[in-house]
Write an enzyme that holds these catalytic residues in place. Structure first.
Site, PDB file in Angstrom:
ATOM      1  N   MET A  30       0.836  -1.204   0.000  1.00 32.11           N
ATOM      2  CA  MET A  30       0.000   0.000   0.000  1.00 32.11           C
ATOM      3  C   MET A  30       0.869   1.251   0.000  1.00 32.11           C
ATOM      4  O   MET A  30       0.378   2.356   0.265  1.00 32.11           O
ATOM      5  CB  MET A  30      -0.943  -0.003   1.202  1.00 32.11           C
ATOM      6  CG  MET A  30      -1.931  -1.164   1.161  1.00 32.11           C
ATOM      7  SD  MET A  30      -3.452  -0.829   2.042  1.00 32.11           S
ATOM      8  CE  MET A  30      -2.834  -0.534   3.680  1.00 32.11           C
ATOM      9  N   LEU A  33       6.535   3.128   1.821  1.00 36.16           N
ATOM     10  CA  LEU A  33       7.483   2.004   1.883  1.00 36.16           C
ATOM     11  C   LEU A  33       8.561   2.205   2.947  1.00 36.16           C
ATOM     12  O   LEU A  33       9.030   3.312   3.183  1.00 36.16           O
ATOM     13  CB  LEU A  33       8.136   1.788   0.509  1.00 36.16           C
ATOM     14  CG  LEU A  33       7.168   1.493  -0.640  1.00 36.16           C
ATOM     15  CD1 LEU A  33       7.953   1.226  -1.935  1.00 36.16           C
ATOM     16  CD2 LEU A  33       6.267   0.298  -0.336  1.00 36.16           C
ATOM     17  N   HIS A  37       9.076  -3.532   3.546  1.00 33.44           N
ATOM     18  CA  HIS A  37       8.741  -3.701   2.128  1.00 33.44           C
ATOM     19  C   HIS A  37       9.998  -3.996   1.306  1.00 33.44           C
ATOM     20  O   HIS A  37       9.988  -4.846   0.420  1.00 33.44           O
ATOM     21  CB  HIS A  37       8.090  -2.425   1.573  1.00 33.44           C
ATOM     22  CG  HIS A  37       6.807  -2.031   2.246  1.00 33.44           C
ATOM     23  ND1 HIS A  37       6.713  -0.930   3.059  1.00 33.44           N
ATOM     24  CD2 HIS A  37       5.571  -2.581   2.214  1.00 33.44           C
ATOM     25  CE1 HIS A  37       5.463  -0.803   3.494  1.00 33.44           C
ATOM     26  NE2 HIS A  37       4.743  -1.795   3.002  1.00 33.44           N
ATOM     27  N   ARG A 187       2.305   2.754   9.630  1.00 27.74           N
ATOM     28  CA  ARG A 187       1.527   3.451  10.664  1.00 27.74           C
ATOM     29  C   ARG A 187       2.388   3.941  11.830  1.00 27.74           C
ATOM     30  O   ARG A 187       1.882   4.685  12.673  1.00 27.74           O
ATOM     31  CB  ARG A 187       0.388   2.554  11.159  1.00 27.74           C
ATOM     32  CG  ARG A 187      -0.676   2.325  10.091  1.00 27.74           C
ATOM     33  CD  ARG A 187      -1.887   1.579  10.607  1.00 27.74           C
ATOM     34  NE  ARG A 187      -2.980   1.632   9.653  1.00 27.74           N
ATOM     35  CZ  ARG A 187      -3.312   0.641   8.809  1.00 27.74           C
ATOM     36  NH1 ARG A 187      -2.622  -0.471   8.800  1.00 27.74           N
ATOM     37  NH2 ARG A 187      -4.334   0.786   7.985  1.00 27.74           N
TER      38      ARG A 187
HETATM   39  P1  AMP Z   1       1.348  -3.017   3.424  1.00 23.21           P
HETATM   40  O1  AMP Z   1       1.953  -1.962   2.552  1.00 23.21           O
HETATM   41  O2  AMP Z   1       1.240  -2.618   4.857  1.00 23.21           O
HETATM   42  O3  AMP Z   1       0.080  -3.587   2.851  1.00 23.21           O
HETATM   43  O4  AMP Z   1       2.381  -4.224   3.412  1.00 23.21           O
HETATM   44  C1  AMP Z   1       2.802  -4.814   2.223  1.00 23.21           C
HETATM   45  C2  AMP Z   1       3.569  -6.066   2.538  1.00 23.21           C
HETATM   46  O5  AMP Z   1       4.711  -5.749   3.321  1.00 23.21           O
HETATM   47  C3  AMP Z   1       2.738  -7.063   3.364  1.00 23.21           C
HETATM   48  O6  AMP Z   1       2.967  -8.373   2.875  1.00 23.21           O
HETATM   49  C4  AMP Z   1       3.291  -6.887   4.743  1.00 23.21           C
HETATM   50  O7  AMP Z   1       3.164  -8.023   5.566  1.00 23.21           O
HETATM   51  C5  AMP Z   1       4.742  -6.583   4.453  1.00 23.21           C
HETATM   52  N1  AMP Z   1       5.350  -5.904   5.602  1.00 23.21           N
HETATM   53  C6  AMP Z   1       4.880  -4.813   6.242  1.00 23.21           C
HETATM   54  N2  AMP Z   1       5.665  -4.503   7.301  1.00 23.21           N
HETATM   55  C7  AMP Z   1       6.651  -5.435   7.334  1.00 23.21           C
HETATM   56  C8  AMP Z   1       7.767  -5.669   8.195  1.00 23.21           C
HETATM   57  N3  AMP Z   1       8.023  -4.891   9.240  1.00 23.21           N
HETATM   58  N4  AMP Z   1       8.559  -6.727   7.924  1.00 23.21           N
HETATM   59  C9  AMP Z   1       8.290  -7.536   6.857  1.00 23.21           C
HETATM   60  N5  AMP Z   1       7.270  -7.368   6.008  1.00 23.21           N
HETATM   61  C10 AMP Z   1       6.447  -6.326   6.247  1.00 23.21           C
END
Ligand code: AMP
Length: 284
Positions: A30, A33, A37, A187
């Site tokens: 989303m 980054l 990510h 967040r």
């Molecule tokens: P989001 O942008 O929050 O939808 O996350 C996109 C992807 O990044 C999802 O598969 C999340 O689980 C992964 N992700 C988010 N935060 C972390 C983190 N701290 N460590 C590893 N992967 C993450």
């Protein structure tokens, strides 16, 4: 790195990059980054795949009163991060590319979505499954990367991929943390300095639970109570849940026997934060 905005362009660009022996690795995000990510992008890169990243703040996975409108959208910064991390194709669709006018079909997950975050975010996992299914159909990757950070999401999406017969391998990568243990999250940017400090108690709570199990505790209730005390001592009062869960079914066992996942969700300031820690209970 190429950037595309329509589903048709994305499909065409992926088709053009297909080559014998070259797999397509997909990282849906989303945006906003961070190092978490980047770890997924680098994993796809390291596997020698053509790396496709999507940035799409998916409206259907936000509930009323959640942070959809104020969710960070630093697209220029995200674009630079993608470029630096080895992304080949960046897909940044408008909402109508994913939800065309007249759209009404949804992907509804089963009971896995009723546990943990489910009751606190009604409809959230349906939104996640729906967007990921559509992105899978557009990108048609060979491999898709998700983070263990969103452990319940990863379990549900693995189930969905099997159930809907997507010929896609799901890889789940470890949680990337800040030096003080806080899991990287878009967040975290909402937190004040004091809230940011308070947020370190989440990982401390998980580590306390892990240490208790390592020391022989096998009663989930005891582990949860101790974890709750750590949050309480830090002044974290708005706890959605703390659980000791089976990593596959997400159900809390009567007794901790093998691998479990300690997981929690709490609200600190304007942010709802989640974290988890896989733990192996040593044989006694
Ligand atoms: P989001 O942008 O929050 O939808 O996350 C996109 C992807 O990044 C999802 O598969 C999340 O689980 C992964 N992700 C988010 N935060 C972390 C983190 N701290 N460590 C590893 N992967 C993450």
């Amino acid at each position: 790195m190429r950037m595309v905005q329509t589903a048709a362009e994305c499909r065409r660009a992926v088709a053009e990059s297909r080559a014998p022996g070259r797999r397509i690795g997909f990282v849906p995000t989303m945006g906003g980054l961070h190092a978490g990510h980047v770890s997924l992008i680098e994993a796809a890169r390291a596997a020698g795949e053509v790396v496709v990243v999507s940035i799409f703040v998916n409206p259907t996975q936000f509930g009323p009163g959640e942070d959809f409108t104020r969710y960070p959208r630093p697209i220029e910064q995200d674009r630079a991060i993608c470029e630096r991390s080895g992304c080949d194709l960046l897909f940044v669709p408008e909402v109508t590319q994913i939800y065309p006018p007249g759209d009404e079909t949804r992907v509804r997950p089963g009971p896995l979505a009723d546990r943990m975050c489910g009751p606190f975010r009604p409809g959230h996992f349906e939104g996640v499954c729906t967007v990921v299914a559509r992105l899978f159909s557009i990108v048609q990757p060979d491999v898709a990367y998700f983070g263990q950070k969103d452990a319940q999401q990863a379990v549900i999406l693995r189930r969905m991929t099997t159930d809907l017969c997507f010929p896609i391998e799901i890889r789940v990568c470890p949680i990337v943390r800040e030096p003080d243990g806080l899991a990287c999250s878009t967040r975290n940017a909402y937190l004040s300095a004091a809230e940011r400090e308070q947020a370190t108690s989440l990982y401390r709570s998980l580590c306390t639970g892990r240490d208790l199990i390592a020391g022989g505790e096998r009663r989930p209730g005891r582990v949860v109570a101790t974890m709750r005390r750590v949050l309480d001592d830090a002044g974290v009062r708005r706890i959605d849940y703390i659980t000791v869960a089976d990593p596959a079914t997400l159900v809390e066992p009567d007794e901790i026997r093998a691998s479990v996942m300690l997981a929690l969700a709490a609200r600190i300031g304007p942010s709802r934060l989640i974290d988890n820690l896989p733990v192996d209970a040593p044989a006694r």
